[in-house]
Structures are given as structure tokens and as C-alpha cells.
Scaffold this active site. Structure first.
Site, PDB file in Angstrom:
ATOM      1  N   HIS A  95      46.339  21.522 -52.841  1.00  0.00           N
ATOM      2  CA  HIS A  95      45.883  22.523 -51.728  1.00  0.00           C
ATOM      3  C   HIS A  95      44.486  23.254 -52.126  1.00  0.00           C
ATOM      4  O   HIS A  95      44.311  23.275 -53.231  1.00  0.00           O
ATOM      5  CB  HIS A  95      47.055  23.611 -51.354  1.00  0.00           C
ATOM      6  CG  HIS A  95      47.513  24.521 -52.477  1.00  0.00           C
ATOM      7  ND1 HIS A  95      47.934  23.879 -53.840  1.00  0.00           N
ATOM      8  CD2 HIS A  95      47.258  25.805 -52.475  1.00  0.00           C
ATOM      9  CE1 HIS A  95      48.235  25.049 -54.582  1.00  0.00           C
ATOM     10  NE2 HIS A  95      47.816  25.927 -53.752  1.00  0.00           N
ATOM     11  N   HIS A 146      43.701  26.194 -53.060  1.00  0.00           N
ATOM     12  CA  HIS A 146      43.311  27.660 -53.754  1.00  0.00           C
ATOM     13  C   HIS A 146      42.706  27.247 -54.960  1.00  0.00           C
ATOM     14  O   HIS A 146      42.698  26.133 -55.601  1.00  0.00           O
ATOM     15  CB  HIS A 146      44.899  27.967 -54.150  1.00  0.00           C
ATOM     16  CG  HIS A 146      45.506  28.998 -53.106  1.00  0.00           C
ATOM     17  ND1 HIS A 146      46.762  29.186 -52.877  1.00  0.00           N
ATOM     18  CD2 HIS A 146      44.979  29.282 -51.919  1.00  0.00           C
ATOM     19  CE1 HIS A 146      47.032  29.820 -52.018  1.00  0.00           C
ATOM     20  NE2 HIS A 146      45.895  29.998 -51.311  1.00  0.00           N
ATOM     21  N   ASP A 206      42.785  28.060 -58.245  1.00  0.00           N
ATOM     22  CA  ASP A 206      43.311  27.414 -59.492  1.00  0.00           C
ATOM     23  C   ASP A 206      43.847  26.123 -59.147  1.00  0.00           C
ATOM     24  O   ASP A 206      44.345  25.265 -60.094  1.00  0.00           O
ATOM     25  CB  ASP A 206      44.546  28.494 -59.650  1.00  0.00           C
ATOM     26  CG  ASP A 206      45.423  28.731 -58.656  1.00  0.00           C
ATOM     27  OD1 ASP A 206      45.318  28.755 -57.600  1.00  0.00           O
ATOM     28  OD2 ASP A 206      46.754  28.584 -59.068  1.00  0.00           O
ATOM     29  N   HIS A 207      43.613  25.325 -57.953  1.00  0.00           N
ATOM     30  CA  HIS A 207      43.997  23.983 -57.848  1.00  0.00           C
ATOM     31  C   HIS A 207      42.764  23.062 -57.531  1.00  0.00           C
ATOM     32  O   HIS A 207      42.651  21.946 -57.829  1.00  0.00           O
ATOM     33  CB  HIS A 207      45.204  23.676 -56.978  1.00  0.00           C
ATOM     34  CG  HIS A 207      46.278  24.428 -57.130  1.00  0.00           C
ATOM     35  ND1 HIS A 207      47.361  23.954 -57.927  1.00  0.00           N
ATOM     36  CD2 HIS A 207      46.599  25.868 -57.290  1.00  0.00           C
ATOM     37  CE1 HIS A 207      48.452  24.823 -58.153  1.00  0.00           C
ATOM     38  NE2 HIS A 207      47.888  26.149 -57.803  1.00  0.00           N
TER      39      HIS A 207
HETATM   40 ZN   LIG Z   1      48.690  28.086 -57.930  1.00  0.00          ZN
HETATM   41 ZN   LIG Z   2      48.495  28.088 -54.187  1.00  0.00          ZN
END
Ligand SMILES: [Zn+2]
Ligand SMILES: [Zn+2]
Length: 248
Positions: A64, A66, A68-69
Site C-alpha cells: 500500500h 504509505h 513506511d511501505h
Molecule cells: Zn506501516
Molecule cells: Zn499503512
């Protein structure tokens, strides 16, 4: 010699870097492909700590959008522009909007490079729960998970070299995991909180209560937040550590 099928944890922390941990990334090495499942902002630090050669990366798979990904994708681009020459294409698989968000992020971080053509092609592919994808012998099944409403968020069931890896992505608990993880060799499940109960993340008591029902061979908790890390002495399930190598 064919590469042994294995998963290396490159980032096991939450968005807030709890416990000094890095952002989400898992490296999968198999006989036909070497790829990333998620690519958080700290991807280069993680690769270099583990002396992994970024040139070996065949493709990236994002759960996804976000930071941090997926925030590490522009840093990989920079690596390939200035440190590790790349001329072969880099496929990036992800949810709808992946191309737009990655390009916008790259331009925000490195404006000139983001606007110039790169010496290698980035090939964006949108994943869909209705259409499993096979890449270099890796079968990727994306399934929607309940995380945030403004984004399409995926978990993955990945079949490679006869082994099955299930990755929760970021998600609230859903009973669907019981079915999804059946006979999996590895289930990497997020565990962001303990006392705090949220619809968008899994707490340790939630996963601990259901762990016995999961018919996977190994359950690994990751995306670890401050609450579970503070109470790790009370945790009986396996916690991810950066650099941990899991042979499949
Ligand atoms: Zn995350
Ligand atoms: Zn997330």
C-alpha cells in the site's frame, strides 16, 4: 547452484521507527527471482547493513502507498542512478495509484532527477485481487485488507519454488487470515499495538488469541510498534528482527 528460497527481514518497525527499527521491507530470494515485498524509506540502510547488492533486485511489490511501505522506491532510483549502475528495467507492482505516487514522491525528494529520464525503465503494474500475477516464476495473489479507507491496501499470498509466503501488509484483524494462511510456510503478520485497539492495525492480544487457529508453519510478527516492544518479555510469539533470514 540455484539460490535457496529464503526471506530476509530488512525492516520490522512501524511508521514511527519504534525501538529504532527500520521501515517495512522483506527481501525474497528464490531460484527465479530476487524481489522486495514493500520498500520503506530506510531500504538502502537495510540493504547495506546486510551487504545485499541492490543490482540483484529483479522487482518490487508494494502492499500500500504509505511512506513506511513505499517511501524507499525513490532512494532505490537514486542508488541506481549514482551508485549501482542499472540498465535493466525495474518492475514495480502495487495498488492503484502506484505510478502517480512514486513519481510524485521522487520529484518531491529529488526534483531534477524526478523530472529527467532515467537510464533504466521503471515498469509500473497495478495489482488486482481478481487477477493473480506471475512474475519470473513467482505467483502473487493480492487480497484487500482493512487498513485505511482512502487507499487500496493489500496483503499478499506469494507462491515461489513450491513454498507459500503470506504477508498481512498493514491491516486490522480479519478472520480471513485464518483461511489465507492455511498451509503457508510463513505468515508475516503486522503487530503494531498492545493496549491501543484500532481498526487499522493488529494488536498483540488480537493475534495472540487467534494464533493457534492459524495453520501456517511459521508465524512471524513484524511492523512492531512501541507497545508490543515495551512488553516483549510477555510475548510468546516470534518477533521479527532486522537481518533475520528465514529459509523456506
Ligand atoms: Zn506501516
Ligand atoms: Zn499503512
Amino acid at each position: 547452484m540455484p539460490t535457496a528460497t529464503r526471506v530476509t527481514v530488512l525492516g520490522s518497525g512501524d511508521a514511527f521507527g519504534a525501538g529504532g527499527r527500520l521501515h517495512s521491507a522483506y527481501l525474497v530470494e528464490s531460484s527465479g527471482a530476487t524481489f522486495l515485498v514493500d520498500c520503506g524509506t530506510t531500504i538502502l540502510q537495510a540493504m547495506k547493513r546486510g551487504a545485499f547488492d541492490p543490482a540483484r533486485l529483479d522487482f518490487i511489490c508494494l502492499s500500500h502507498l504509505h511512506g513506511d511501505h513505499f517511501g524507499g522506491v525513490p532512494y532505490l532510483f537514486m542508488e541506481y542512478l549514482y551508485q549501482t549502475c542499472r540498465d535493466r528495467p525495474l518492475p514495480v507492482y502495487g495498488p492503484p495509484g502506484t505510478e502517480r505516487r512514486v513519481k510524485a514522491l521522487f520529484s518531491a525528494l529529488y526534483e531534477r532527477q524526478g523530472d529527467e529520464p532515467m537510464p533504466f525503465q521503471v515498469r509500473y503494474h497495478e495489482l488486482s485481487p481478481t487477477t493473480p500475477t506471475t512474475v519470473q516464476g513467482v505467483a502473487i495473489e493480492a487480497f484487500a485488507v482493512p487498513h485505511v479507507s482512502e487507499l487500496v491496501c493489500f496483503g499478499f499470498r506469494i507462491r515461489v519454488d513450491g513454498k507459500t509466503i503470506v504477508y498481512s501488509g498493514d491491516t486490522g484483524w480479519t478472520d480471513e487470515f485464518v483461511e489465507r494462511t492455511r498451509n503457508a510456510d510463513l505468515f508475516i503478520c503486522e503487530c503494531s499495538t498492545w493496549e491501543t485497539r484500532l481498526d487499522i492495525h493488529i494488536s498483540y492480544p488480537e493475534i495472540a488469541a487467534r494464533a493457534a487457529e492459524l495453520k501456517c508453519r511459521r508465524l512471524l510478527l513484524s511492523h512492531l510498534g512501541a507497545e508490543p516492544l515495551r512488553r516483549r518479555d510477555e510475548i510468546s510469539l516470534e518477533l521479527a528482527e532486522e537481518g533475520l533470514v528465514i529459509p523456506l
